[in-house]
Structures are given as C-alpha cells and as structure tokens.
Scaffold this active site. Sequence first.
Site, mmCIF file in Angstrom:
data_model
loop_
_atom_site.group_PDB
_atom_site.id
_atom_site.type_symbol
_atom_site.label_atom_id
_atom_site.label_comp_id
_atom_site.label_asym_id
_atom_site.label_seq_id
_atom_site.Cartn_x
_atom_site.Cartn_y
_atom_site.Cartn_z
ATOM 1 N N ASP A 32 14.905 12.866 30.759
ATOM 2 C CA ASP A 32 13.815 12.520 31.682
ATOM 3 C C ASP A 32 12.502 12.526 30.914
ATOM 4 O OD1 ASP A 32 11.962 12.603 34.061
ATOM 5 O OD2 ASP A 32 13.837 12.947 35.137
ATOM 6 N N ASN A 33 11.558 11.697 31.373
ATOM 7 C CA ASN A 33 10.232 11.719 30.741
ATOM 8 C C ASN A 33 9.179 12.361 31.645
ATOM 9 O OD1 ASN A 33 9.753 9.788 32.662
ATOM 10 N ND2 ASN A 33 9.064 8.190 31.253
ATOM 11 N N SER A 37 8.255 13.750 37.826
ATOM 12 C CA SER A 37 8.895 15.046 38.108
ATOM 13 C C SER A 37 8.224 16.078 37.217
ATOM 14 C CB SER A 37 10.398 14.981 37.826
ATOM 15 O OG SER A 37 10.631 14.473 36.527
ATOM 16 N N PHE A 81 19.636 7.467 37.093
ATOM 17 C CA PHE A 81 18.630 7.584 38.158
ATOM 18 C C PHE A 81 17.244 7.168 37.681
ATOM 19 C CE2 PHE A 81 21.675 11.031 39.256
ATOM 20 C CZ PHE A 81 21.945 10.704 40.571
ATOM 21 N N SER A 125 20.153 0.389 45.784
ATOM 22 C CA SER A 125 19.493 0.696 47.051
ATOM 23 C C SER A 125 19.883 -0.322 48.112
ATOM 24 C CB SER A 125 17.982 0.635 46.820
ATOM 25 O OG SER A 125 17.296 0.625 48.052
ATOM 26 N N TYR A 150 9.897 -3.799 43.205
ATOM 27 C CA TYR A 150 10.840 -2.682 43.106
ATOM 28 C C TYR A 150 12.245 -3.135 43.486
ATOM 29 C CZ TYR A 150 13.571 1.331 44.587
ATOM 30 O OH TYR A 150 14.602 2.234 44.754
ATOM 31 N N LYS A 154 16.081 -3.652 41.289
ATOM 32 C CA LYS A 154 17.424 -3.134 41.626
ATOM 33 C C LYS A 154 18.448 -4.272 41.548
ATOM 34 C CE LYS A 154 16.417 1.091 42.148
ATOM 35 N NZ LYS A 154 16.805 1.985 41.076
ATOM 36 N N LEU A 201 8.922 8.420 54.899
ATOM 37 C CA LEU A 201 8.756 9.122 56.175
ATOM 38 C C LEU A 201 8.961 10.640 56.056
ATOM 39 C CD1 LEU A 201 8.355 8.992 59.238
ATOM 40 C CD2 LEU A 201 10.811 8.578 59.453
ATOM 41 N N ARG A 293 3.845 -1.789 59.098
ATOM 42 C CA ARG A 293 3.636 -1.798 57.645
ATOM 43 C C ARG A 293 4.261 -3.080 57.090
ATOM 44 N NH1 ARG A 293 6.208 3.136 54.183
ATOM 45 N NH2 ARG A 293 8.153 2.105 54.764
HETATM 46 P P1 NAD Z 1 12.428 10.372 41.367
HETATM 47 O O1 NAD Z 1 11.166 9.664 40.992
HETATM 48 O O2 NAD Z 1 12.324 11.711 42.006
HETATM 49 O O3 NAD Z 1 13.384 10.499 40.090
HETATM 50 C C1 NAD Z 1 13.373 9.563 39.047
HETATM 51 C C2 NAD Z 1 13.274 10.346 37.744
HETATM 52 O O4 NAD Z 1 13.295 9.408 36.658
HETATM 53 C C3 NAD Z 1 11.975 11.139 37.618
HETATM 54 O O5 NAD Z 1 12.272 12.458 37.222
HETATM 55 C C4 NAD Z 1 11.186 10.405 36.539
HETATM 56 O O6 NAD Z 1 10.384 11.292 35.777
HETATM 57 C C5 NAD Z 1 12.313 9.787 35.718
HETATM 58 N N1 NAD Z 1 11.934 8.566 35.011
HETATM 59 C C6 NAD Z 1 11.293 7.476 35.493
HETATM 60 N N2 NAD Z 1 11.138 6.565 34.521
HETATM 61 C C7 NAD Z 1 11.706 7.070 33.394
HETATM 62 C C8 NAD Z 1 11.871 6.604 32.074
HETATM 63 N N3 NAD Z 1 11.384 5.413 31.702
HETATM 64 N N4 NAD Z 1 12.522 7.379 31.181
HETATM 65 C C9 NAD Z 1 13.004 8.596 31.538
HETATM 66 N N5 NAD Z 1 12.874 9.101 32.781
HETATM 67 C C10 NAD Z 1 12.232 8.350 33.703
HETATM 68 O O7 NAD Z 1 13.245 9.365 42.313
HETATM 69 P P2 NAD Z 1 14.554 9.617 43.166
HETATM 70 O O8 NAD Z 1 14.179 9.531 44.592
HETATM 71 O O9 NAD Z 1 15.294 10.794 42.667
HETATM 72 O O10 NAD Z 1 15.347 8.282 42.836
HETATM 73 C C11 NAD Z 1 16.315 8.220 41.794
HETATM 74 C C12 NAD Z 1 16.827 6.800 41.700
HETATM 75 O O11 NAD Z 1 17.376 6.403 42.951
HETATM 76 C C13 NAD Z 1 15.742 5.767 41.362
HETATM 77 O O12 NAD Z 1 16.296 4.807 40.491
HETATM 78 C C14 NAD Z 1 15.448 5.147 42.704
HETATM 79 O O13 NAD Z 1 14.962 3.832 42.583
HETATM 80 C C15 NAD Z 1 16.813 5.175 43.368
HETATM 81 N N6 NAD Z 1 16.740 5.162 44.824
HETATM 82 C C16 NAD Z 1 15.948 6.078 45.468
HETATM 83 C C17 NAD Z 1 15.839 6.039 46.838
HETATM 84 C C18 NAD Z 1 14.945 7.014 47.561
HETATM 85 O O14 NAD Z 1 14.549 6.734 48.701
HETATM 86 N N7 NAD Z 1 14.591 8.166 46.990
HETATM 87 C C19 NAD Z 1 16.547 5.075 47.577
HETATM 88 C C20 NAD Z 1 17.359 4.165 46.895
HETATM 89 C C21 NAD Z 1 17.445 4.220 45.506
HETATM 90 N N1 UDP Z 2 7.232 5.247 58.349
HETATM 91 C C1 UDP Z 2 6.203 5.568 59.223
HETATM 92 N N2 UDP Z 2 5.171 6.321 58.749
HETATM 93 C C2 UDP Z 2 5.096 6.746 57.452
HETATM 94 C C3 UDP Z 2 6.156 6.423 56.573
HETATM 95 C C4 UDP Z 2 7.201 5.661 57.061
HETATM 96 O O1 UDP Z 2 6.237 5.183 60.386
HETATM 97 O O2 UDP Z 2 4.100 7.400 57.081
HETATM 98 C C5 UDP Z 2 8.366 4.448 58.848
HETATM 99 C C6 UDP Z 2 8.528 3.119 58.124
HETATM 100 O O3 UDP Z 2 7.730 2.128 58.728
HETATM 101 C C7 UDP Z 2 10.027 2.867 58.274
HETATM 102 C C8 UDP Z 2 10.640 4.274 58.301
HETATM 103 O O4 UDP Z 2 9.564 5.163 58.610
HETATM 104 O O5 UDP Z 2 10.269 2.261 59.520
HETATM 105 C C9 UDP Z 2 11.248 4.689 56.960
HETATM 106 O O6 UDP Z 2 10.278 4.459 55.948
HETATM 107 P P1 UDP Z 2 10.524 4.901 54.445
HETATM 108 O O7 UDP Z 2 9.344 4.413 53.647
HETATM 109 O O8 UDP Z 2 10.831 6.354 54.401
HETATM 110 O O9 UDP Z 2 11.857 4.130 54.034
HETATM 111 P P2 UDP Z 2 12.154 2.550 53.891
HETATM 112 O O10 UDP Z 2 11.214 1.799 54.754
HETATM 113 O O11 UDP Z 2 11.959 2.263 52.458
HETATM 114 O O12 UDP Z 2 13.551 2.393 54.341
#
Ligand code: NAD
Ligand code: UDP
Length: 339
Positions: A32-33, A37, A81, A125, A150, A154, A201, A293
């Site tokens: 991780d960088n 985090s 991740f 995602s 973003y 993916k 949210l 939004r």
């Molecule tokens: P997070 O930001 O908490 O974790 C990502 C980690 O990757 C962090 O610790 C960050 O420091 C590290 N990182 C980022 N760029 C880097 C790089 N270039 N080199 C090394 N480390 C790096 O996010 P998360 O919520 O744990 O998500 C993890 C993965 O899951 C991500 O790829 C995200 O896109 C995907 N994802 C997350 C969600 C969500 O809602 N949290 C939903 C769908 C997919």
């Molecule tokens: N949302 C909201 N207020 C906030 C953040 C999110 O009403 O401050 C709503 C947003 O419009 C969506 C749902 O909560 O309908 C989930 O949003 P989130 O950003 O968590 O996830 P995503 O939209 O990426 O699925």
Amino acid sequence: MATILVTGGAGYIGSHTVVELVKAGYEPIIFDNFSNSKPAVLARLHKITGKNIPFYSGDIRVREQLEKVFDENKIDAVIHFAGLKAVGESVKKPLEYYDNNVNGSRTLLMVMRDKGCKNFIFSSSATVYGEPDSVPLTENSPVKRANCPYGQTKIDVEYMAEELQKACPDFSVTLLRYFNPVGAHESGLIGEDPRGIPNNLMPYLTQVAVGRLPYLNIFGNDYPTPDGTCIRDYIHVVDLALGHVAALNKLMNVPGVHIYNLGTGIGYSVLDMVNAFSKAIGHELPHKFAPRRAGDVVQCYADPKKAFEDLGWKALKTLEDMTADSYNWQKNNPQGYED
Ligand code: NAD
Ligand code: UDP
C-alpha cells in the site's frame, strides 16, 4: 498455506479481508502507498489477528517496487484492492484516475505474468452495470459505458484482465463486483475512514451520529421507488471479505475468467438506512431532503445466486449488524485512525 499479496490492504475493504485471510489460514502480505489509508491500521490488524502482517510500502505504478515483493516472496495469488475510488473526484481528475487505477493495474498484471503468478482477484464494482434495465442484476446483465471516469477504470481493468487471460490461458482471473460495502469489524478497531467530508451514505450517517456533521442531506425524494429515495444493496464488509476467501478457496489455479456479484440481494432505500440507523442510536438521525445528486442510479441490487451456487458464499449479516458495527467503529474512533 498460500501466500496472498493484498494490494491496498491497508484500506477499508483490504484491511477487513486481511483479517479473514489470516483466520482462514492464508498468509497475507500488504502492499500500500497510504494514499487513502494510514499506517495505524497495521497495529490494529496486529491486535485483531495476533500476527505481524508483512507490509511493503509501495505504489502499484512502480514496477520495481512490485518486483521486490515477488522476488522476496513466493506469491500464490494477488487480491487487488489498490485504487482511487471517489466518483466526484474522478470527474475532476480523470487522468489521475486512469493513471492510478488502469496503469497501476496494468503494471501489476505485467509483473504477475513475468514472475509466474497466475491468480488474480480484482475489486470491481456494480457501477459497471450503469443504470440497470432491470433488477436484480445478474452477472449477465449488460456492462454499460460508465458515467464517470472511476466507473470506466473498473470496466477497463476488467477487460484488460480478460484479454490477458485469453493470451495466457492458465491465468485464473476473478472479477468481484461489489455492491455497497458498509459496516466494520465487530472489534471496532478497523473501519471506514474517509478523508474529508464523506461521499458515501454510511460514513456520512456515522459522522452525523457522533456530531462531526450536523445532518444528512438525502439526495432526492422524488425517484420512482416506494418512498422516493434511491435503492442500493448494502453489504457488510466482513461478508464481503469472506467472499474473497471463498473465491480463493474455489478458484485458485482454476484457469478462466470468473465473474461474481457480491451483494445481499436485498435493496434498501436511503430512508430505510436512516431509519435503521436512528434505531441503532436510539433517536432520530437529523436529516433533510436535498436535490438529486448527478449520476445517481435509481435502484441497484444484486442477484447473488451465482456466488452461492459456485463458491458456497452468501452474505449473512443483517442491516442491524451493518448499522451497529458502523456506529461502533465511529464511536470508538470519532476522528478515524489518528496518526
Ligand atoms: P480504500 O481507499 O479504503 O482502499 C484502497 C487502498 O489502496 C488504500 O489503502 C490506498 O492507500 C491504496 N492505494 C491506492 N492507490 C494505490 C497505489 N497506486 N499503490 C498502492 N496502494 C494504493 O478503498 P476501499 O473502499 O477499501 O476499496 C478497495 C477497492 O474496492 C477499490 O479498488 C475500490 O474501487 C473497490 N470498490 C470499493 C467500493 C466501495 O464502496 N468502498 C465499491 C466497489 C468497489
Ligand atoms: N446519499 C445521500 N446522501 C449522502 C450520500 C449518499 O442521500 O450524503 C444517497 C445517494 O444519493 C445514493 C445512496 O445514498 O442514493 C448511496 O450512495 P453512496 O454514494 O453511498 O453509494 P453509490 O451511489 O455509489 O451506490
């Protein structure tokens, strides 16, 4: 037992997955960088697991830093991740998102191929489905052009990994499409710690609950849903972490491209979430209705059947678990990880 490189293992989902990997007998190595985090998570992981998890500070875009890990360890599989994940920020910084997420993943895949590591699990995602034509979403639902950089990163990484698998047929590529991860480890030691004002949210709800923010803005109450607010499939992060363990157990060294939705199959509205959270804290959570939004899909939830049938995995935790554990984490760490 197998050694698993966990890129982004200090982050929200990565740290919870590291805990479950250790519990399942795997040997995780974190890379991780700390761009999103904090190093404090490593001590917390030690407290939970009783183990010093090997850690490399590095950036997935820097080939030599990745190569060092593969040269010093026999890596059996990579769970990837590491990436940037803020939808709004990606609109403002598209090139940074393509660089970090797409170029970073390409560099990682090149190093894996060159070092002979053939098992790749990717954090994709539900955003790849865009605005669904129908719900629940199966893995065969169409992938649509994303409405933000973003989401497009993916899709691009999914395609890149699939193309690599075609060229190198002994690769096992697993694409896990997460729905909406929430919750935290039951210890309250690790959880989601967004920088600045949260976009998502659940962290917004928890920060209102502990008084860091005054009230929640509910984005839109005129959607074509029963209560007018958007519907999502919220999944407890520990269930999600266990989905990765199930994928490793079943798919390591099984050549092919394996795609799974990781969700509960249940859709909750924003108001359902506010009500559940109000119940968890014992009073009504302050909230106001605000305009929609941009870019929000009306409803999105998974058909999680394939993961159950093939991997024997399904989400077990309830909405009450999700809200209680999120709140517990935020209460114990009102300012998140303090470093
Ligand atoms: P997070 O930001 O908490 O974790 C990502 C980690 O990757 C962090 O610790 C960050 O420091 C590290 N990182 C980022 N760029 C880097 C790089 N270039 N080199 C090394 N480390 C790096 O996010 P998360 O919520 O744990 O998500 C993890 C993965 O899951 C991500 O790829 C995200 O896109 C995907 N994802 C997350 C969600 C969500 O809602 N949290 C939903 C769908 C997919
Ligand atoms: N949302 C909201 N207020 C906030 C953040 C999110 O009403 O401050 C709503 C947003 O419009 C969506 C749902 O909560 O309908 C989930 O949003 P989130 O950003 O968590 O996830 P995503 O939209 O990426 O699925």
